[in-house]
Design a protein around this motif. Structure first.
Motif, short mmCIF file in Angstrom:
data_model
loop_
_atom_site.label_atom_id
_atom_site.label_comp_id
_atom_site.label_asym_id
_atom_site.label_seq_id
_atom_site.Cartn_x
_atom_site.Cartn_y
_atom_site.Cartn_z
N UNK A 192 64.97 33.71 26.93
CA UNK A 192 65.07 32.37 26.35
C UNK A 192 65.92 32.35 25.10
N UNK A 193 65.76 33.37 24.27
CA UNK A 193 66.56 33.46 23.05
C UNK A 193 68.04 33.65 23.41
N UNK A 194 68.31 34.52 24.37
CA UNK A 194 69.70 34.75 24.78
C UNK A 194 70.31 33.48 25.36
N UNK A 195 69.55 32.75 26.17
CA UNK A 195 70.07 31.53 26.79
C UNK A 195 70.46 30.51 25.72
N UNK A 196 69.63 30.37 24.69
CA UNK A 196 69.94 29.44 23.61
C UNK A 196 71.19 29.87 22.86
N UNK A 197 71.32 31.17 22.60
CA UNK A 197 72.49 31.68 21.88
C UNK A 197 73.76 31.52 22.70
N UNK A 198 73.67 31.78 24.00
CA UNK A 198 74.85 31.65 24.87
C UNK A 198 75.29 30.19 24.95
N UNK A 199 74.34 29.29 25.00
CA UNK A 199 74.68 27.87 25.03
C UNK A 199 75.46 27.46 23.78
N UNK A 200 75.03 27.96 22.64
CA UNK A 200 75.73 27.66 21.39
C UNK A 200 77.13 28.27 21.41
#
Length: 236
Positions: free
Chosen positions: A28-36
């Motif tokens: 979940x943390x990676x997904x948020x960072x990748x989206x940014x």
């Protein structure tokens, strides 16, 4: 205090056996960072912004990651999981060419990725799975292990450099036909000036411009041939 190596994130279990159940996950943390990163660029990826993206406080995110470098390590490995690593019966050069094509597509989906693969490649489970798969394509060949590793690394480096050049060209000249026509007209004027006869001769003998996909295939197959892995005619 010595700086931490970002691969330390893989040395720790995602979830400790003691304490409260984690509210968030690395995925979940990676997904948020990748989206940014995909929307605003890698420079926009901060612990604070990612924490806000998962609905957490910045301080609480350090329960999952010890540094910003670990966050970058996490997202590079996460997008490395986008490769299709199904077994293949294709000849080794074709398998490597297909991996290179996949890599180019992944780097275009995530424009921030290409430079990182040259400067700080991940050592996470997805990245190591990719490496193992690429080496399996070379398993039956009579090549020393270090030469196999170099071959795989060079394919990644060539693909990264090719994509960075594509992205830089798109950013500097635009992507519409109008921008392309302006550049072609300028080049035509330069050639007709007579100041660059060798360039004029080279362009005059050139066939219709190849598509980027064709150029990329030619670049990768040329490297593979030089590495002793020629791609059979008509199979690329």
């Amino acid at each position: 205090m010595p700086s931490r190596d970002p691969i330390d994130v893989w040395r720790r279990p995602e979830r400790s056996g003691v304490g409260p159940k984690p509210e968030h996950s690395r995925a979940g943390i990676a997904a948020a960072a990748i989206d940014i990163a995909d929307r605003d660029g890698l420079a926009a990826v901060s612990i604070r912004r990612v924490a806000a993206g998962v609905g957490a406080g910045a301080a609480s995110l350090y329960r999952y990651l010890k540094s910003h470098d670990e966050l970058i390590e996490l997202i590079v490995d996460t997008v490395s999981g986008e490769y299709d690593l199904d077994p293949s019966d294709e000849p080794p050069p074709i398998q490597l060419l297909n991996l290179a094509r996949q890599g180019r597509a992944i780097m275009h989906r995530h424009p921030w990725l290409a430079p990182l693969l040259l400067t700080r490649p991940s050592m996470g489970p997805n990245a190591l799975g990719y490496l193992e798969h690429a080496l399996s394509a070379l398993e039956t060949l009579d090549m020393p292990g270090p030469a196999k590793l170099q071959t795989v690394a060079m394919i990644t480096a060539i693909t990264s450099a090719f994509v960075q050049n594509e992205l830089a060209a798109a950013n500097s000249s635009g992507t519409g036909p109008g921008a392309a026509n302006v550049r072609l007209q300028y080049l035509s004027d330069v050639v007709q000036s007579g100041k660059y006869p060798l360039l004029a001769g080279a362009i005059t003998g050139q066939q219709d411009p190849e598509r980027p996909e064709e150029v990329f295939t030619s670049v990768i197959t040329s490297y593979l041939a030089g590495a002793g892995l020629p791609v059979a005619a008509g199979s690329a």
